[in-house]
Design a protein around this motif. Structure first.
Motif, PDB file in Angstrom:
ATOM      1  N   TYR A 132       7.693  48.364  61.038  1.00 54.95           N
ATOM      2  CA  TYR A 132       8.749  49.279  60.610  1.00 54.95           C
ATOM      3  C   TYR A 132       8.615  50.606  61.345  1.00 54.95           C
ATOM      4  CZ  TYR A 132       9.840  46.032  56.791  1.00 54.95           C
ATOM      5  OH  TYR A 132      10.204  44.934  56.054  1.00 54.95           O
ATOM      6  N   LEU A 139       3.164  44.728  53.755  1.00 55.48           N
ATOM      7  CA  LEU A 139       3.119  46.181  53.914  1.00 55.48           C
ATOM      8  C   LEU A 139       1.693  46.697  53.774  1.00 55.48           C
ATOM      9  CD1 LEU A 139       6.257  47.538  52.035  1.00 55.48           C
ATOM     10  CD2 LEU A 139       5.829  47.452  54.488  1.00 55.48           C
ATOM     11  N   PHE A 145      13.996  47.469  53.121  1.00 59.23           N
ATOM     12  CA  PHE A 145      13.272  47.608  54.383  1.00 59.23           C
ATOM     13  C   PHE A 145      13.552  46.430  55.294  1.00 59.23           C
ATOM     14  CE2 PHE A 145       9.539  50.397  52.674  1.00 59.23           C
ATOM     15  CZ  PHE A 145      10.413  51.451  52.565  1.00 59.23           C
ATOM     16  N   SER A 146      13.415  45.256  54.709  1.00 62.23           N
ATOM     17  CA  SER A 146      13.608  44.048  55.482  1.00 62.23           C
ATOM     18  C   SER A 146      15.009  44.003  56.094  1.00 62.23           C
ATOM     19  CB  SER A 146      13.381  42.849  54.564  1.00 62.23           C
ATOM     20  OG  SER A 146      13.651  41.661  55.252  1.00 62.23           O
ATOM     21  N   LEU A 152       2.597  36.448  60.562  1.00 64.48           N
ATOM     22  CA  LEU A 152       3.024  36.958  59.263  1.00 64.48           C
ATOM     23  C   LEU A 152       3.594  35.745  58.540  1.00 64.48           C
ATOM     24  CD1 LEU A 152       2.884  39.871  58.211  1.00 64.48           C
ATOM     25  CD2 LEU A 152       5.309  40.104  58.716  1.00 64.48           C
ATOM     26  N   HIS A 153       2.866  35.265  57.513  1.00 62.26           N
ATOM     27  CA  HIS A 153       3.248  34.044  56.833  1.00 62.26           C
ATOM     28  C   HIS A 153       3.432  32.905  57.840  1.00 62.26           C
ATOM     29  CE1 HIS A 153       3.646  36.381  53.193  1.00 62.26           C
ATOM     30  NE2 HIS A 153       4.349  37.250  53.884  1.00 62.26           N
ATOM     31  N   ILE A 205       1.998  42.449  45.243  1.00 58.96           N
ATOM     32  CA  ILE A 205       3.349  42.353  45.799  1.00 58.96           C
ATOM     33  C   ILE A 205       3.395  42.886  47.226  1.00 58.96           C
ATOM     34  CG2 ILE A 205       5.706  43.215  45.584  1.00 58.96           C
ATOM     35  CD1 ILE A 205       5.338  43.255  42.586  1.00 58.96           C
ATOM     36  N   ARG A 246      13.231  44.154  39.962  1.00 53.34           N
ATOM     37  CA  ARG A 246      12.299  45.242  40.095  1.00 53.34           C
ATOM     38  C   ARG A 246      12.652  46.208  41.213  1.00 53.34           C
ATOM     39  NH1 ARG A 246       6.102  44.924  40.274  1.00 53.34           N
ATOM     40  NH2 ARG A 246       5.666  44.088  38.258  1.00 53.34           N
ATOM     41  N   GLY A 247      12.383  47.476  40.987  1.00 49.51           N
ATOM     42  CA  GLY A 247      12.609  48.475  42.015  1.00 49.51           C
ATOM     43  C   GLY A 247      11.842  48.162  43.288  1.00 49.51           C
ATOM     44  N   VAL A 248      10.562  47.838  43.135  1.00 49.20           N
ATOM     45  CA  VAL A 248       9.739  47.558  44.301  1.00 49.20           C
ATOM     46  C   VAL A 248      10.340  46.439  45.141  1.00 49.20           C
ATOM     47  CG1 VAL A 248       7.425  47.030  45.087  1.00 49.20           C
ATOM     48  CG2 VAL A 248       7.744  48.200  42.927  1.00 49.20           C
ATOM     49  N   ASP A 249      10.816  45.407  44.478  1.00 50.05           N
ATOM     50  CA  ASP A 249      11.403  44.301  45.216  1.00 50.05           C
ATOM     51  C   ASP A 249      12.661  44.731  45.960  1.00 50.05           C
ATOM     52  OD1 ASP A 249       9.517  42.383  44.673  1.00 50.05           O
ATOM     53  OD2 ASP A 249      10.441  41.792  42.789  1.00 50.05           O
ATOM     54  N   SER A 300      10.060  50.284  64.611  1.00 50.41           N
ATOM     55  CA  SER A 300      11.520  50.340  64.540  1.00 50.41           C
ATOM     56  C   SER A 300      11.993  51.788  64.509  1.00 50.41           C
ATOM     57  CB  SER A 300      12.027  49.613  63.298  1.00 50.41           C
ATOM     58  OG  SER A 300      11.789  48.231  63.416  1.00 50.41           O
ATOM     59  N   LYS A 343       0.492  44.983  58.792  1.00 53.25           N
ATOM     60  CA  LYS A 343       1.291  44.775  60.000  1.00 53.25           C
ATOM     61  C   LYS A 343       2.738  45.189  59.836  1.00 53.25           C
ATOM     62  CE  LYS A 343      -0.561  40.445  60.446  1.00 53.25           C
ATOM     63  NZ  LYS A 343      -2.008  40.694  60.461  1.00 53.25           N
ATOM     64  N   GLN A 362      15.359  46.429  59.025  1.00 48.55           N
ATOM     65  CA  GLN A 362      14.775  45.954  60.262  1.00 48.55           C
ATOM     66  C   GLN A 362      15.613  44.865  60.898  1.00 48.55           C
ATOM     67  OE1 GLN A 362      11.157  43.714  60.508  1.00 48.55           O
ATOM     68  NE2 GLN A 362      10.378  45.062  62.100  1.00 48.55           N
ATOM     69  N   ARG A 372      10.798  37.591  47.769  1.00 46.87           N
ATOM     70  CA  ARG A 372      10.683  36.863  46.508  1.00 46.87           C
ATOM     71  C   ARG A 372      11.998  36.830  45.746  1.00 46.87           C
ATOM     72  NH1 ARG A 372       7.681  40.467  42.837  1.00 46.87           N
ATOM     73  NH2 ARG A 372       6.290  38.730  42.428  1.00 46.87           N
ATOM     74  N   VAL A 390      13.201  47.613  47.113  1.00 43.24           N
ATOM     75  CA  VAL A 390      12.744  48.387  48.263  1.00 43.24           C
ATOM     76  C   VAL A 390      12.314  47.464  49.397  1.00 43.24           C
ATOM     77  CG1 VAL A 390      10.956  49.952  49.104  1.00 43.24           C
ATOM     78  CG2 VAL A 390      12.057  50.392  46.913  1.00 43.24           C
ATOM     79  N   LEU A 391      11.572  46.436  49.060  1.00 39.50           N
ATOM     80  CA  LEU A 391      11.126  45.504  50.092  1.00 39.50           C
ATOM     81  C   LEU A 391      12.324  44.878  50.790  1.00 39.50           C
ATOM     82  CD1 LEU A 391       8.129  43.694  48.347  1.00 39.50           C
ATOM     83  CD2 LEU A 391       8.105  45.612  49.943  1.00 39.50           C
ATOM     84  N   VAL A 394       3.932  53.273  44.213  1.00 36.90           N
ATOM     85  CA  VAL A 394       3.780  52.802  45.586  1.00 36.90           C
ATOM     86  C   VAL A 394       3.706  53.988  46.545  1.00 36.90           C
ATOM     87  CG1 VAL A 394       4.922  51.568  47.459  1.00 36.90           C
ATOM     88  CG2 VAL A 394       4.890  50.584  45.175  1.00 36.90           C
ATOM     89  N   GLY A 430       7.395  52.029  39.225  1.00 38.32           N
ATOM     90  CA  GLY A 430       6.683  51.284  40.246  1.00 38.32           C
ATOM     91  C   GLY A 430       6.813  51.922  41.614  1.00 38.32           C
ATOM     92  N   VAL A 431       8.032  52.275  41.982  1.00 37.74           N
ATOM     93  CA  VAL A 431       8.260  52.855  43.299  1.00 37.74           C
ATOM     94  C   VAL A 431       7.416  54.110  43.498  1.00 37.74           C
ATOM     95  CG1 VAL A 431      10.004  53.672  44.892  1.00 37.74           C
ATOM     96  CG2 VAL A 431      10.614  52.034  43.142  1.00 37.74           C
TER      97      VAL A 431
END
Lengths: 268, 268
Positions: free
Chosen positions: A89, A70, B32-33, B124-125, A64, B23-26, A92, A84, B36, B15, B28-29, A28, A24-25
């Motif tokens: 990021y 992102l 990043f978060s 954002l949300h 996702i 998950r890898g993607v998660d 940052s 956004k 920051q 999530r 990563v998110l 992306v 997945g990564v």
DNA sequence: TTGAATAGTCTTATATATTGGACTACTTTC
DNA sequence: GAAAGTAGTCCAATATATAAGACTATTCAA
């Protein structure tokens, strides 16, 4: 700095898939890379084909990523592009790297002061990246898109950024695609490395007519605290610039370089 | 716009994991978060603990991401933070969203012209995000970090950004954490929605002493071609500003809002 | 130097993400 | 209105990424 023959950012490399399924990564990373080289939003439905990826995977990942912010998906056409959050990021990054932040300002100042196109460049693998640019006031604008990547051997900045790098490492850094000059001739790595190393003592670098027959590039290094060249500032100039003006620009650039660099002055 | 009690960006939601593996993607998110909210580089070795993730996973992902250029790992301490590539992607976002680009310039102009702190905000949300800010010339600087997130009900901008959103959707947008006011009281969603909808006819929004007892915020909407409120510009002001100056600022803000908005003027 | 603590690497198993493809919904064309 | 095409959703199978943990390397203290 030195300008590309075309403004189209090249497709950009990513790690090769090693089997029928891909991480997945990695998907992306390829997606991001594609969006950037695309230069703008892409239709969601096109992405699977454009990326050589299964529909289900892409729809899943875009979901996702857009939920996270992102990416953004817009309109009934489902146009996908950066969101956004990625911008935040990026901001940052800028806050944490004041060399870049100050370099940007310097570029703006130089362009305004001298009327010449000025750019801030960094290195990403075997290519230089234009991080910031300000076109000059000449009628014929020489512009390079922000983010465009150019093989290091094509540029003056490239020579500066590799001035402290040993031959072996230079050889490792340059991908096959970075080893061909604009005219199609292969790069002689040893000779190129020698050119780079010459700049250990010589802060200014210059390439004439290398990317375009009618332009030259004049670059100066920006060093971090450790004295490593982290970036360069440069002018993109017509070849026929008067000797005197050239002197002036060289002086300005040197001055700018010293003002921004954070010491450890390895390049005097 | 309205300023947070603390400058510390809150940890930000992601999530929930649904099993022993994530998950890898998660990951990563979340990474990043975390970076920051951390406000700067974090030691690689700290990350697994900070993220509640296995060492092997994090080392693996950071490798991939830093090789790609999205992250950078520096020094013998292995400090991890955002990389050049993420900055370039952010720049791409900016190029594609000229509402934001022009909003930034307007903020700078307003702050310079009026001497008051000026900000550009988006949503954002369930939170508003400060996308760009320029502190005013007052001795007491009211500053909010770029990227800081504030629950929509706390701000004037929030009301504008939800002015076209039906109650049900507002309710869906606001996370539990966004439903408490700074003073600890829960948000009355119906009443809040009403406040928002009031601004369909009324371009300027104002909140007094809501986040800080001594400040007020004056905001105006920025709409896209579809007439939707995409962002806001605002002033952060002391409560005791003279009536006359207030009028002037209101006029300036309205003018700016109209200059940037791309038509479809749903908000007159 | 020894020992302890911290940082990073590598391997192996299994929980699950990725995938193919069937299916539905929606558009466009004729 | 039927047919053809395009876009998006959903499901079940299996290839493999994630995770646990043993191991090595490095740093620091005494």
């Amino acid at each position: 700095m030195d300008r590309p023959l075309t403004d189209k950012t090249p497709p950009a490399k990513t790690r090769m898939a090693r089997g029928p399924r891909e991480r997945g990564v990695d998907r992306v990373l390829k997606l991001f890379s594609f969006l950037q080289s695309n230069g703008g939003p892409a239709r969601l439905a096109e992405l699977p084909h454009a990326l050589g990826a299964p529909k289900s995977t892409i729809y899943d990942l875009v979901n996702i990523l857009s939920e996270a912010g992102l990416l953004e998906v817009r309109g009934k056409e489902s146009n996908v592009y950066f969101g956004k959050l990625i911008y935040l990021y990026g901001a940052s990054y800028l806050r944490a790297n004041d060399i870049v932040a100050r370099g940007r300002e310097m570029v703006d100042a130089l362009a305004k002061e001298t009327g010449e196109t000025s750019e801030l460049c960094t290195r990403l693998h075997g290519k230089q990246v234009i991080v910031h640019a300000r076109p000059g006031s000449r009628p014929l604008r020489i512009s390079s898109e922000i983010g465009s990547r150019i093989p290091l051997p094509w540029t003056a900045s490239g020579r500066l950024m590799l001035s402290q790098t040993p031959l072996a490492e230079i050889s490792a850094i340059l991908e096959p695609e970075d080893r061909t000059m604009p005219d199609g001739k292969p790069v002689d790595i040893a000779a190129f490395a020698a050119e780079c190393h010459a700049h250990t003592q010589l802060p200014l670098a210059r390439t004439v007519g290398m990317i375009s027959r009618f332009t030259q590039c004049l670059a100066a290094p920006i060093t971090n605290q450790a004295g490593q060249v982290e970036a360069t500032i440069c002018f993109v100039l017509p070849i026929d610039i008067p000797e005197e003006k050239m002197r002036m620009l060289e002086a300005k650039l040197l001055e700018a370089s010293e003002a921004i660099s954070l010491g450890g002055d390895a390049l005097r």
